[in-house]
Design an enzyme around this catalytic site. Sequence first.
Site, PDB file in Angstrom:
ATOM      1  N   ILE A  40       0.839  -1.202   0.000  1.00 28.76           N
ATOM      2  CA  ILE A  40       0.000   0.000   0.000  1.00 28.76           C
ATOM      3  C   ILE A  40       0.871   1.247   0.000  1.00 28.76           C
ATOM      4  CG2 ILE A  40      -1.798   1.274   1.233  1.00 28.76           C
ATOM      5  CD1 ILE A  40      -2.758  -1.402   2.381  1.00 28.76           C
TER       6      ILE A  40
ATOM      7  N   ASP B  28      14.540   2.250  10.505  1.00 31.27           N
ATOM      8  CA  ASP B  28      13.550   1.501  11.276  1.00 31.27           C
ATOM      9  C   ASP B  28      12.757   2.488  12.129  1.00 31.27           C
ATOM     10  OD1 ASP B  28      12.148  -0.167  13.005  1.00 31.27           O
ATOM     11  OD2 ASP B  28      13.883  -1.406  13.528  1.00 31.27           O
TER      12      ASP B  28
ATOM     13  N   LEU C  81       2.355   4.086   7.359  1.00 27.36           N
ATOM     14  CA  LEU C  81       1.918   2.781   6.864  1.00 27.36           C
ATOM     15  C   LEU C  81       2.838   1.641   7.280  1.00 27.36           C
ATOM     16  CD1 LEU C  81       1.447   4.972   4.138  1.00 27.36           C
ATOM     17  CD2 LEU C  81      -0.029   3.014   3.654  1.00 27.36           C
TER      18      LEU C  81
ATOM     19  N   GLU D  18       4.006  -4.609  10.279  1.00 32.80           N
ATOM     20  CA  GLU D  18       3.899  -6.033   9.962  1.00 32.80           C
ATOM     21  C   GLU D  18       2.413  -6.301   9.777  1.00 32.80           C
ATOM     22  OE1 GLU D  18       6.203  -8.235   9.500  1.00 32.80           O
ATOM     23  OE2 GLU D  18       7.964  -7.099  10.122  1.00 32.80           O
TER      24      GLU D  18
ATOM     25  N   ASP E  40      -9.527  -2.721   9.016  1.00 37.76           N
ATOM     26  CA  ASP E  40     -10.842  -3.046   9.563  1.00 37.76           C
ATOM     27  C   ASP E  40     -10.786  -4.259  10.488  1.00 37.76           C
ATOM     28  OD1 ASP E  40     -10.450  -5.043   7.668  1.00 37.76           O
ATOM     29  OD2 ASP E  40     -12.335  -4.699   6.597  1.00 37.76           O
ATOM     30  N   GLU E  41      -9.660  -4.960  10.510  1.00 37.60           N
ATOM     31  CA  GLU E  41      -9.556  -6.148  11.360  1.00 37.60           C
ATOM     32  C   GLU E  41      -9.579  -5.808  12.847  1.00 37.60           C
ATOM     33  OE1 GLU E  41      -6.964  -9.338  10.276  1.00 37.60           O
ATOM     34  OE2 GLU E  41      -6.779  -8.619   8.210  1.00 37.60           O
TER      35      GLU E  41
ATOM     36  N   TYR F  67      -1.989  -9.863  15.036  1.00 34.06           N
ATOM     37  CA  TYR F  67      -1.868  -8.739  14.103  1.00 34.06           C
ATOM     38  C   TYR F  67      -2.903  -7.666  14.391  1.00 34.06           C
ATOM     39  CZ  TYR F  67      -2.949  -5.972   9.982  1.00 34.06           C
ATOM     40  OH  TYR F  67      -3.245  -4.928   9.147  1.00 34.06           O
TER      41      TYR F  67
ATOM     42  N   TYR G 192      -8.608 -21.831   2.940  1.00 35.64           N
ATOM     43  CA  TYR G 192      -8.850 -22.117   4.350  1.00 35.64           C
ATOM     44  C   TYR G 192     -10.295 -22.569   4.568  1.00 35.64           C
ATOM     45  CZ  TYR G 192      -4.498 -19.971   6.055  1.00 35.64           C
ATOM     46  OH  TYR G 192      -3.190 -19.688   6.334  1.00 35.64           O
TER      47      TYR G 192
ATOM     48  N   ARG H 119     -14.901 -11.028   2.673  1.00 40.24           N
ATOM     49  CA  ARG H 119     -14.086  -9.824   2.802  1.00 40.24           C
ATOM     50  C   ARG H 119     -14.583  -8.765   1.823  1.00 40.24           C
ATOM     51  NH1 ARG H 119     -13.251 -12.424   6.579  1.00 40.24           N
ATOM     52  NH2 ARG H 119     -11.271 -13.207   7.428  1.00 40.24           N
TER      53      ARG H 119
END
Length: 361
Positions: free
Chosen positions: A12, A58, A80, A83, A134-135, A167, A224, A231
């Site tokens: 992104i 970093d 942005l 991980e 959105d997670e 995450y 899976y 999504r």
Amino acid sequence: MKILVTGGAGFIGSAVVRHIINNTQDSVVNVDKLTYAGNLESLADVSDSERYAFEHADICDAVAMSRIFAQHQPDAVMHLAAESHVDRSITGPAAFIETNIVGTYVLLEAARNYWSALNDEKKKSFRFHHISTDEVYGDLPHPDEANNNEALPLFTETTAYAPSSPYSASKASSDHLVRAWKRTYGLPTIVTNCSNNYGPYHFPEKLIPLVILNALEGKALPIYGKGDQIRDWLYVEDHARALYTVVTEGKAGETYNIGGHNEKKNIDVVLTICDLLDEIVPKEKSYREQITYVADRPGHDRRYAIDADKISRELGWKPQETFESGIRKTVEWYLANTNWVENVKSGTYQSWIEQNYEGRQ
């Protein structure tokens, strides 16, 4: 305007950098650690621009961040660097805590110290734009769970946080830090939460590029569970436009959800890719025959869906690509850019794919 973009060599982030250089008069300072998913080849078309600068650093390095702010004097930050792969967060969560939480804290402090020394006019116009997912909201009711004719809910900017994976928990933590720096210190922050992105230059561990490349190589296409997870899919260049709109026009302290209005089951996404490949590069048997079902991952959310009405209403942004147009562009891009693909598929990537997918039966 000079914008400091962290993670600008990622999927992104590179789309954001390309958009700014190619479609505006603004300058970019790209700060990237260049971990496995960061690839400067994704910026080859803009890297020679006088308005582009690269800093190999970093975000967890406080000294480096302070130097970069002092040297480049940005007018805004688009954060942005992160991980971002759920499966990797399950097998190795430490890197997600370090980069997504500690790194965001270090960057916030560097930005705050820099911002506090600006004159009043520059202080007011400065923006720290934190790009999230959105997670963080957890999952939504699936159509299988709904009553007939019942409208299914969408994620809004006021949906409560309920992250399911290491995450998403790390991103939720970073969102809270960003909002706390606004409320406590007055740093003019904005948060955006987006749905699943797809498009060119996507590192081939995520569903869409993985399926395209495995299909072309005659490998199994791993799905899976039953593949019924839903999504909302957002073309990455549409997302880049949205992010630039937010950092230049968004109101400090606000949150904006960004979605593509394309709810699809994972299995339907894979079938669409197979059908496109059957059309564009046909072979004796359909690519659909390579589909295999593997054990689902722990804590797999069943449905995400974004209500993007606020950004449309307040800032005038809407996605330009449908899923059908965007996925065709994506497949065609991977077919035309085999050199990029080969260069990112290192031995580390191959061993991770084998560990993550071939061990699931």
